[in-house]
Design an enzyme around this catalytic site. Sequence first.
Site, PDB file in Angstrom:
ATOM      1  N   SER A 140      26.081  22.730  10.818  1.00 39.14           N
ATOM      2  CA  SER A 140      24.706  22.911  10.349  1.00 39.14           C
ATOM      3  C   SER A 140      24.512  24.314   9.797  1.00 39.14           C
ATOM      4  CB  SER A 140      23.726  22.690  11.497  1.00 39.14           C
ATOM      5  OG  SER A 140      22.444  23.139  11.096  1.00 39.14           O
TER       6      SER A 140
ATOM      7  N   HIS B   6      25.964  19.754   7.316  1.00 43.67           N
ATOM      8  CA  HIS B   6      24.651  19.315   7.792  1.00 43.67           C
ATOM      9  C   HIS B   6      23.591  20.277   7.262  1.00 43.67           C
ATOM     10  CE1 HIS B   6      22.116  17.060  10.645  1.00 43.67           C
ATOM     11  NE2 HIS B   6      21.520  18.212  10.909  1.00 43.67           N
TER      12      HIS B   6
ATOM     13  N   ASP C  83      19.608  21.065   7.226  1.00 48.93           N
ATOM     14  CA  ASP C  83      18.361  20.810   7.940  1.00 48.93           C
ATOM     15  C   ASP C  83      17.162  21.239   7.109  1.00 48.93           C
ATOM     16  OD1 ASP C  83      19.134  19.814  10.578  1.00 48.93           O
ATOM     17  OD2 ASP C  83      20.084  21.774  10.865  1.00 48.93           O
TER      18      ASP C  83
ATOM     19  N   MET D 161      13.157  21.465   6.988  1.00 48.39           N
ATOM     20  CA  MET D 161      12.000  21.437   7.899  1.00 48.39           C
ATOM     21  C   MET D 161      10.731  21.788   7.136  1.00 48.39           C
ATOM     22  SD  MET D 161      13.615  23.530  11.061  1.00 48.39           S
ATOM     23  CE  MET D 161      15.197  23.090  11.779  1.00 48.39           C
TER      24      MET D 161
ATOM     25  N   HIS E  48      19.418  16.275   6.725  1.00 46.47           N
ATOM     26  CA  HIS E  48      18.552  15.861   7.830  1.00 46.47           C
ATOM     27  C   HIS E  48      17.150  16.336   7.509  1.00 46.47           C
ATOM     28  CE1 HIS E  48      17.565  16.614  12.404  1.00 46.47           C
ATOM     29  NE2 HIS E  48      16.888  15.598  11.910  1.00 46.47           N
TER      30      HIS E  48
ATOM     31  N   MET F 103      13.449  16.799   8.345  1.00 49.17           N
ATOM     32  CA  MET F 103      12.440  16.837   9.410  1.00 49.17           C
ATOM     33  C   MET F 103      11.107  17.067   8.717  1.00 49.17           C
ATOM     34  SD  MET F 103      14.800  18.990  12.036  1.00 49.17           S
ATOM     35  CE  MET F 103      15.972  19.387  10.734  1.00 49.17           C
TER      36      MET F 103
ATOM     37  N   MET G  85      18.867  12.908  18.363  1.00 45.38           N
ATOM     38  CA  MET G  85      18.668  14.350  18.584  1.00 45.38           C
ATOM     39  C   MET G  85      18.914  14.671  20.059  1.00 45.38           C
ATOM     40  SD  MET G  85      18.018  15.818  15.728  1.00 45.38           S
ATOM     41  CE  MET G  85      17.748  17.449  16.436  1.00 45.38           C
TER      42      MET G  85
ATOM     43  N   ASP H  40      22.931  15.792  17.404  1.00 44.57           N
ATOM     44  CA  ASP H  40      22.563  17.064  16.796  1.00 44.57           C
ATOM     45  C   ASP H  40      21.799  17.917  17.804  1.00 44.57           C
ATOM     46  OD1 ASP H  40      21.673  19.086  15.123  1.00 44.57           O
ATOM     47  OD2 ASP H  40      20.441  17.799  13.861  1.00 44.57           O
TER      48      ASP H  40
ATOM     49  N   GLY I  10      25.774  23.909  14.947  1.00 43.43           N
ATOM     50  CA  GLY I  10      25.291  25.069  14.203  1.00 43.43           C
ATOM     51  C   GLY I  10      25.832  26.354  14.784  1.00 43.43           C
TER      52      GLY I  10
END
Length: 217
Positions: A7, A32, A34, A36, A65, A67, A136, A174, A196
Amino acid sequence: MNILSPSILAADFWQLGRQIEQVRQSGAQYLHIDVMDGIFVPSISFGMPVITSLRKRTDIFFDVHIMIQEPERYAAQFVKCGANMVTFHLEATEHIQETIDAIRQAGARVGISIKPGTPVEEVFPWLEQVDMVLVMTVEPGFGGQKYMDSCTDKIRRVRNAITEKGLRVDVEIDGGVTAENISVPLKAGANVIVAGSAVFGGDIPTNVQALIKQMQV
Ligand code: DX5
Ligand code: ZN
């Protein structure tokens, strides 16, 4: 096959390109990413311009991913930016079918994710339609948290449901993975592991190789 998905939330953004090249050369198959929105989760990370920019320079698999509240608004755009897979949160939308269709029609693989408090059974009706379930193992929003042991049984339950239905769906986890605890989700049935801090904290090639070694046993 077990897959490591580092990540980049934990990367040094000054050196992002170099660090991505390092994880790829050390054997990580996915990256990965992320995203957000500050609404679905209490933090804001990065978005489309970053993904577009990285896509021009690397062919590593982008495991994106999102969010984001109401992911159907943006799902297809992430595919256009270069996502190979887009994983959205079941809790973030009332339009799950629409979101799956949008990602699929845009040409990417589809993942569906649940937060630690969501019963894993809620994804069961969607198993036939997705390529991956992301369980998660921390509250989404931040890197560097501790793996929640209470989530391990959810990994087991979704893996069993996939096997019983005779499907080929990946199970990703994750949050909070370290070289010390990675065997726990693997034994429970996860086959895509996000990491990560355990990858980007310290020497990246050493970290990646230590994690991958454990994924091969
Ligand atoms: C959390 C993110 C994770 C995070 C994992 O919301 O979805 O991907 O970066 O970080 P570590 O491995 O440090 O827990
Ligand atoms: Zn993530």
